[in-house]
Design a protein around this motif. Structure first.
Motif, PDB file in Angstrom:
ATOM      1  N   ILE A  30       0.798  -1.361  -0.010  1.00  0.00           N
ATOM      2  CA  ILE A  30       0.016  -0.006  -0.110  1.00  0.00           C
ATOM      3  C   ILE A  30       0.842   1.085  -0.111  1.00  0.00           C
ATOM      4  CG2 ILE A  30      -1.687   1.596   1.440  1.00  0.00           C
ATOM      5  CD1 ILE A  30      -2.954  -1.261   2.133  1.00  0.00           C
ATOM      6  N   ILE A  31       1.927   1.147   0.769  1.00  0.00           N
ATOM      7  CA  ILE A  31       2.836   2.161   0.771  1.00  0.00           C
ATOM      8  C   ILE A  31       3.574   2.540  -0.553  1.00  0.00           C
ATOM      9  CG2 ILE A  31       4.978   3.092   1.936  1.00  0.00           C
ATOM     10  CD1 ILE A  31       3.975   1.824   4.217  1.00  0.00           C
ATOM     11  N   TRP A  32       3.805   1.434  -1.220  1.00  0.00           N
ATOM     12  CA  TRP A  32       4.578   1.542  -2.667  1.00  0.00           C
ATOM     13  C   TRP A  32       3.383   1.988  -3.829  1.00  0.00           C
ATOM     14  CZ3 TRP A  32       9.231   2.684  -3.946  1.00  0.00           C
ATOM     15  CH2 TRP A  32      10.212   1.891  -3.214  1.00  0.00           C
ATOM     16  N   TRP A  33       2.286   1.826  -3.048  1.00  0.00           N
ATOM     17  CA  TRP A  33       1.076   2.308  -4.212  1.00  0.00           C
ATOM     18  C   TRP A  33       0.847   3.809  -4.100  1.00  0.00           C
ATOM     19  CZ3 TRP A  33      -4.155   3.952  -3.218  1.00  0.00           C
ATOM     20  CH2 TRP A  33      -4.778   4.094  -4.462  1.00  0.00           C
ATOM     21  N   ILE A  34       1.083   4.127  -2.755  1.00  0.00           N
ATOM     22  CA  ILE A  34       0.822   5.666  -2.484  1.00  0.00           C
ATOM     23  C   ILE A  34       2.059   6.393  -2.986  1.00  0.00           C
ATOM     24  CG2 ILE A  34       0.928   7.430  -0.709  1.00  0.00           C
ATOM     25  CD1 ILE A  34      -0.542   5.295   1.072  1.00  0.00           C
ATOM     26  N   TYR A  35       3.353   5.852  -3.052  1.00  0.00           N
ATOM     27  CA  TYR A  35       4.447   6.344  -3.751  1.00  0.00           C
ATOM     28  C   TYR A  35       4.274   6.429  -5.097  1.00  0.00           C
ATOM     29  CZ  TYR A  35       7.338   6.037   0.506  1.00  0.00           C
ATOM     30  OH  TYR A  35       7.902   6.220   1.934  1.00  0.00           O
ATOM     31  N   GLY A  36       3.666   5.493  -5.666  1.00  0.00           N
ATOM     32  CA  GLY A  36       3.562   5.682  -7.278  1.00  0.00           C
ATOM     33  C   GLY A  36       2.478   6.517  -7.654  1.00  0.00           C
ATOM     34  N   ALA A  37       1.413   6.679  -6.821  1.00  0.00           N
ATOM     35  CA  ALA A  37       0.533   7.476  -7.162  1.00  0.00           C
ATOM     36  C   ALA A  37       0.803   8.814  -7.119  1.00  0.00           C
ATOM     37  CB  ALA A  37      -1.013   7.429  -6.601  1.00  0.00           C
ATOM     38  N   THR A  38       1.689   9.219  -6.226  1.00  0.00           N
ATOM     39  CA  THR A  38       2.520  10.481  -5.869  1.00  0.00           C
ATOM     40  C   THR A  38       3.348  10.945  -6.921  1.00  0.00           C
ATOM     41  OG1 THR A  38       2.047  10.368  -3.461  1.00  0.00           O
ATOM     42  CG2 THR A  38       3.652  12.110  -4.317  1.00  0.00           C
ATOM     43  N   GLY A  39       4.005  10.011  -7.332  1.00  0.00           N
ATOM     44  CA  GLY A  39       5.071  10.121  -8.550  1.00  0.00           C
ATOM     45  C   GLY A  39       4.398  10.346  -9.873  1.00  0.00           C
ATOM     46  N   TRP A  40       3.309   9.597 -10.071  1.00  0.00           N
ATOM     47  CA  TRP A  40       2.354   9.970 -11.206  1.00  0.00           C
ATOM     48  C   TRP A  40       1.751  11.144 -11.354  1.00  0.00           C
ATOM     49  CZ3 TRP A  40      -2.869  10.462 -11.314  1.00  0.00           C
ATOM     50  CH2 TRP A  40      -3.564  10.567 -12.284  1.00  0.00           C
ATOM     51  N   GLY A  41       1.287  11.628 -10.262  1.00  0.00           N
ATOM     52  CA  GLY A  41       0.718  12.977  -9.953  1.00  0.00           C
ATOM     53  C   GLY A  41       1.650  14.030 -10.375  1.00  0.00           C
ATOM     54  N   ILE A  42       2.924  14.113  -9.593  1.00  0.00           N
ATOM     55  CA  ILE A  42       4.021  14.933 -10.045  1.00  0.00           C
ATOM     56  C   ILE A  42       4.323  14.908 -11.458  1.00  0.00           C
ATOM     57  CG2 ILE A  42       6.322  15.711  -9.464  1.00  0.00           C
ATOM     58  CD1 ILE A  42       5.953  14.581  -6.579  1.00  0.00           C
ATOM     59  N   ALA A  43       4.593  13.861 -11.845  1.00  0.00           N
ATOM     60  CA  ALA A  43       4.941  13.599 -13.440  1.00  0.00           C
ATOM     61  C   ALA A  43       3.802  14.276 -14.179  1.00  0.00           C
ATOM     62  CB  ALA A  43       5.309  12.262 -13.962  1.00  0.00           C
ATOM     63  N   SER A  44       2.669  14.203 -14.027  1.00  0.00           N
ATOM     64  CA  SER A  44       1.334  14.696 -14.900  1.00  0.00           C
ATOM     65  C   SER A  44       1.405  16.078 -14.625  1.00  0.00           C
ATOM     66  CB  SER A  44       0.041  14.021 -14.300  1.00  0.00           C
ATOM     67  OG  SER A  44      -0.178  12.700 -14.541  1.00  0.00           O
ATOM     68  N   MET A  45       1.678  16.679 -13.434  1.00  0.00           N
ATOM     69  CA  MET A  45       1.924  18.012 -13.481  1.00  0.00           C
ATOM     70  C   MET A  45       2.588  18.725 -14.313  1.00  0.00           C
ATOM     71  SD  MET A  45       0.556  18.992  -9.195  1.00  0.00           S
ATOM     72  CE  MET A  45       1.631  17.550  -8.696  1.00  0.00           C
ATOM     73  N   PHE A  46       4.025  18.232 -14.297  1.00  0.00           N
ATOM     74  CA  PHE A  46       5.189  18.378 -14.896  1.00  0.00           C
ATOM     75  C   PHE A  46       4.843  18.767 -16.238  1.00  0.00           C
ATOM     76  CE2 PHE A  46       8.861  17.544 -17.193  1.00  0.00           C
ATOM     77  CZ  PHE A  46       9.690  18.598 -17.085  1.00  0.00           C
ATOM     78  N   LEU A  47       4.298  17.536 -16.774  1.00  0.00           N
ATOM     79  CA  LEU A  47       3.610  17.499 -18.192  1.00  0.00           C
ATOM     80  C   LEU A  47       2.811  18.664 -18.735  1.00  0.00           C
ATOM     81  CD1 LEU A  47       3.498  13.535 -18.955  1.00  0.00           C
ATOM     82  CD2 LEU A  47       5.428  15.113 -19.989  1.00  0.00           C
ATOM     83  N   VAL A  48       1.846  18.862 -17.868  1.00  0.00           N
ATOM     84  CA  VAL A  48       0.907  19.801 -18.007  1.00  0.00           C
ATOM     85  C   VAL A  48       1.569  20.961 -18.252  1.00  0.00           C
ATOM     86  CG1 VAL A  48      -0.993  20.930 -17.048  1.00  0.00           C
ATOM     87  CG2 VAL A  48      -1.113  18.423 -17.363  1.00  0.00           C
ATOM     88  N   VAL A  49       2.282  21.422 -17.300  1.00  0.00           N
ATOM     89  CA  VAL A  49       3.129  22.751 -17.231  1.00  0.00           C
ATOM     90  C   VAL A  49       4.042  22.763 -18.470  1.00  0.00           C
ATOM     91  CG1 VAL A  49       5.047  24.079 -15.980  1.00  0.00           C
ATOM     92  CG2 VAL A  49       2.914  22.908 -14.707  1.00  0.00           C
ATOM     93  N   TRP A  50       4.597  21.699 -18.704  1.00  0.00           N
ATOM     94  CA  TRP A  50       5.536  21.767 -20.065  1.00  0.00           C
ATOM     95  C   TRP A  50       4.613  21.990 -21.264  1.00  0.00           C
ATOM     96  CZ3 TRP A  50       9.001  16.889 -21.940  1.00  0.00           C
ATOM     97  CH2 TRP A  50       9.970  17.569 -22.680  1.00  0.00           C
ATOM     98  N   CYS A  51       3.374  21.232 -21.216  1.00  0.00           N
ATOM     99  CA  CYS A  51       2.720  21.711 -22.478  1.00  0.00           C
ATOM    100  C   CYS A  51       2.247  23.003 -22.699  1.00  0.00           C
ATOM    101  CB  CYS A  51       1.502  20.588 -22.428  1.00  0.00           C
ATOM    102  SG  CYS A  51       1.728  19.244 -22.891  1.00  0.00           S
ATOM    103  N   PHE A  52       1.917  23.693 -21.480  1.00  0.00           N
ATOM    104  CA  PHE A  52       1.268  25.149 -21.419  1.00  0.00           C
ATOM    105  C   PHE A  52       2.646  25.879 -21.776  1.00  0.00           C
ATOM    106  CE2 PHE A  52      -2.356  23.904 -18.931  1.00  0.00           C
ATOM    107  CZ  PHE A  52      -3.354  24.549 -19.591  1.00  0.00           C
ATOM    108  N   HIS A  53       3.680  25.654 -21.527  1.00  0.00           N
ATOM    109  CA  HIS A  53       4.945  26.407 -21.516  1.00  0.00           C
ATOM    110  C   HIS A  53       5.211  26.265 -23.306  1.00  0.00           C
ATOM    111  CE1 HIS A  53       8.441  28.317 -21.187  1.00  0.00           C
ATOM    112  NE2 HIS A  53       9.195  27.383 -21.879  1.00  0.00           N
ATOM    113  N   HIS A  54       5.111  25.081 -23.662  1.00  0.00           N
ATOM    114  CA  HIS A  54       5.203  24.842 -25.087  1.00  0.00           C
ATOM    115  C   HIS A  54       4.456  25.563 -26.096  1.00  0.00           C
ATOM    116  CE1 HIS A  54       6.912  22.454 -28.549  1.00  0.00           C
ATOM    117  NE2 HIS A  54       5.589  22.208 -28.858  1.00  0.00           N
ATOM    118  N   TYR A  55       3.251  25.293 -25.803  1.00  0.00           N
ATOM    119  CA  TYR A  55       2.293  26.069 -26.479  1.00  0.00           C
ATOM    120  C   TYR A  55       1.998  27.631 -26.311  1.00  0.00           C
ATOM    121  CZ  TYR A  55       1.003  21.299 -28.132  1.00  0.00           C
ATOM    122  OH  TYR A  55       1.199  20.015 -28.528  1.00  0.00           O
TER     123      TYR A  55
END
Length: 76
Positions: A49-74
């Motif tokens: 469960i702890i690893w699932w939480i770490y993975g979900a947090t990492g996925w959320g951070i990576a998603s936010m980074f990609l969204v910001v990168w897309c906005f910056h790119h466009y």
């Protein structure tokens, strides 16, 4: 549409699908842990469960980074 946008949309959608599909299993593991706190198996379930939480947090951070990168790119 640009490839970066498709990667971002795909990453977010696949991540949501994985999180939703694993949610029920994590709920049952948590119910087992609360019922059997002294069991050796509960510590391994807690670790997963702890690893699932770490993975979900990492996925959320990576998603936010990609969204910001897309906005910056466009719009940047």
């Amino acid at each position: 549409m640009d490839l970066l946008l498709w990667i971002t949309i795909g990453f977010i959608n696949i991540g949501f699908a994985v999180l939703i599909s694993m949610k029920k299993g994590m709920e049952s593991k948590l119910a087992f842990i609360t019922a059997n706190t002294e069991s050796e198996e509960s510590s391994t379930k807690a670790r997963s469960i702890i690893w699932w939480i770490y993975g979900a947090t990492g996925w959320g951070i990576a998603s936010m980074f990609l969204v910001v990168w897309c906005f910056h790119h466009y719009f940047g």
